[in-house]
Motif scaffolding. Structure first.
Motif, mmCIF file in Angstrom:
data_model
loop_
_atom_site.group_PDB
_atom_site.id
_atom_site.type_symbol
_atom_site.label_atom_id
_atom_site.label_comp_id
_atom_site.label_asym_id
_atom_site.label_seq_id
_atom_site.Cartn_x
_atom_site.Cartn_y
_atom_site.Cartn_z
ATOM 1 N N ASN A 32 -34.960 28.552 -15.781
ATOM 2 C CA ASN A 32 -34.271 29.456 -15.537
ATOM 3 C C ASN A 32 -34.518 30.528 -15.954
ATOM 4 N N VAL A 33 -33.534 32.210 -15.742
ATOM 5 C CA VAL A 33 -33.548 32.784 -16.427
ATOM 6 C C VAL A 33 -31.721 32.935 -16.185
ATOM 7 N N GLU A 84 -27.289 43.694 -19.453
ATOM 8 C CA GLU A 84 -27.323 42.669 -20.038
ATOM 9 C C GLU A 84 -28.730 41.519 -19.417
ATOM 10 N N ASP A 85 -29.408 41.011 -20.480
ATOM 11 C CA ASP A 85 -30.168 39.904 -19.571
ATOM 12 C C ASP A 85 -30.796 40.899 -18.954
ATOM 13 N N ILE A 86 -31.525 41.144 -17.954
ATOM 14 C CA ILE A 86 -32.480 41.855 -17.615
ATOM 15 C C ILE A 86 -33.558 41.031 -17.015
ATOM 16 N N GLN A 87 -33.374 41.107 -16.367
ATOM 17 C CA GLN A 87 -34.395 39.831 -15.205
ATOM 18 C C GLN A 87 -35.483 40.591 -14.916
ATOM 19 N N ARG A 88 -37.049 40.026 -15.538
ATOM 20 C CA ARG A 88 -38.423 40.793 -15.234
ATOM 21 C C ARG A 88 -39.090 39.736 -15.300
ATOM 22 N N PHE A 148 -38.543 36.021 -17.025
ATOM 23 C CA PHE A 148 -37.827 36.278 -18.082
ATOM 24 C C PHE A 148 -36.892 36.821 -18.282
ATOM 25 N N ASN A 149 -36.151 36.587 -19.272
ATOM 26 C CA ASN A 149 -35.366 37.856 -19.498
ATOM 27 C C ASN A 149 -35.030 39.402 -20.808
ATOM 28 N N ALA A 150 -35.019 40.008 -20.581
ATOM 29 C CA ALA A 150 -35.739 40.970 -21.478
ATOM 30 C C ALA A 150 -33.778 41.483 -22.266
ATOM 31 N N ASP A 209 -32.714 45.806 -27.348
ATOM 32 C CA ASP A 209 -32.987 44.778 -27.762
ATOM 33 C C ASP A 209 -33.675 43.965 -26.903
ATOM 34 N N PHE A 210 -34.531 43.583 -26.657
ATOM 35 C CA PHE A 210 -35.329 43.091 -26.278
ATOM 36 C C PHE A 210 -37.094 42.400 -26.783
#
Length: 375
Positions: free
Chosen positions: A28-29, A64-68, A119-121, A156-157
């Motif tokens: 999970n993300v 925050e925690d962008i889903q890609r 994943f989270n970016a 931040d990535f």
């Protein structure tokens, strides 16, 4: 009027969609969270005797925690010499894919599960402005402009690059320089991608539209002529690659000019008719791009805007979808067209599609499609 708004959002966590969902890679993300701030104004005023309207706003988005999502390679086993006829070809002794618990994956030619992974970016900021303006210089003429400016960048990535059975040992570009992709049996590596362009975010988008109406009286209806030009800045289509590794990921900027004519209330009836020409200049431009060159598939492809379609006889231009705007010698491409019929459209119809080539004598070819519709 002047307004201010604040909002927050959360996108729930999601599971990966292929076999890469395991304890090592995390199934999970994290939820994607965002906060937005907007300050704007809506105004109506006169420029002499000319009415005008302007709506403008400034916005700021904090993510925050962008889903890609991206392509993924995950090894499902290893090639082993079979002890029985696993692949059903009547022979014993072939090398086939066998899972870690003896599973029969002989149908897999690569011993790799290829698909997509979420994943989270980490975090990012988007800020910009939006503008809508309308003016009526003549009684029956409306001119409108819509424009948006967006500036987005990752704060931040850091991407976790897991061992890859296909790409392992190759080099990928990070913001800190070259990074070796780990292969099976090696540990994962952390890759800094905070410097890559924000995905699918054109900096400038604009549309200019002119609409002119001609009242013909109750007995005849109303004629409306519309022309617009749309501009879209370049945008980056990749979520996990540096521009040096995937140059086709940057979709070029383009502008498209469209024309249309409407006849409403034909001869005092309840029927309307509309004719239009999209992409009047027959420009070639990309709409989107699949970034698989450095990913699971090892190739890349693009979707292009439809070519200009000319109605020679009949009505109602269809949509044309082309498989590729570039066809190499000896290769083939397909062009598909879809039609929508309504009462009264029966009879012969003829459409001419304009196709650009590199022929120095006759660069533009014409594909003519004839049809006889029964309503």
């Amino acid at each position: 009027s002047i307004y201010f708004s604040y909002g927050n959002s959360e996108t729930p966590s999601q599971a990966t969609v292929n076999g890469a969902c395991n304890a090592a890679t995390n199934c999970n993300v994290d939820p994607e969270e965002g906060e937005s701030y907007e300050l704007g104004a809506k105004t109506d005023f006169m420029i002499g005797d000319v009415p005008a309207r302007v709506n403008a706003s400034l916005f700021y988005l904090d993510y925050e925690d962008i889903q890609r999502s991206a392509a993924d390679n995950y090894g499902v086993g290893s090639f082993q010499q079979e002890e029985y006829d696993r692949n059903g070809n009547g022979f014993i002794g072939d090398y086939v894919c066998v899972g870690p618990n003896g599973e029969n994956f002989s149908a897999s030619a690569t011993c790799v599960d290829q698909g997509a992974i979420m994943f989270n970016a980490d975090s990012a900021t988007i800020q910009g402005l939006e503008l809508e303006a309308t003016i009526q210089p003549l009684e029956n003429l409306d001119v409108s402009l819509s424009y948006s400016y967006m500036d987005g960048e990752y704060d931040d990535f850091t991407l976790t690059q897991w061992p890859d059975p296909l790409r392992g040992g190759t080099t990928m570009t990070s913001c800190d320089g070259p990074v070796k992709v780990p292969t099976l049996g090696q540990s994962e590596v952390e890759v800094d991608l905070s410097c890559i362009p924000f995905q699918n975010l054109p900096e400038n988008i604009a549309t200019l539209t002119a609409r002119y109406s001609v009242p013909l009286g109750d007995a005849f209806g109303e004629l409306i002529l519309i022309g617009n030009v749309n501009y879209r800045d370049e945008q980056y289509s990749s979520a996990t690659t540096h521009p040096r590794d995937d140059p086709r990921a940057m979709i070029e900027s383009y502008h498209v000019f469209n024309l249309s004519a409407e006849w409403n209330g034909i001869m005092g009836s309840n029927f309307d008719a509309r004719a239009f020409v999209n992409n009047v200049a027959d420009d070639t431009y990309r709409l989107s791009n699949y970034i698989g060159l450095q990913q699971a598939s090892g190739f890349t492809n693009s979707i292009y805007g439809e070519p200009r379609i000319e109605v020679v006889e009949g009505c109602c231009p269809p949509r044309a979808i082309v498989s590729s705007m570039v066809i190499d010698p000896g290769h083939e491409g397909t062009l598909s067209m879809s039609y929508s019929m309504h009462e009264g459209m029966g009879g012969p119809h003829e459409f001419r599609v304009h196709l650009r080539t590199n022929d120095p004598v006759e660069p533009t070819k014409y594909l003519t499609i004839y049809s006889d519709w029964v309503s």
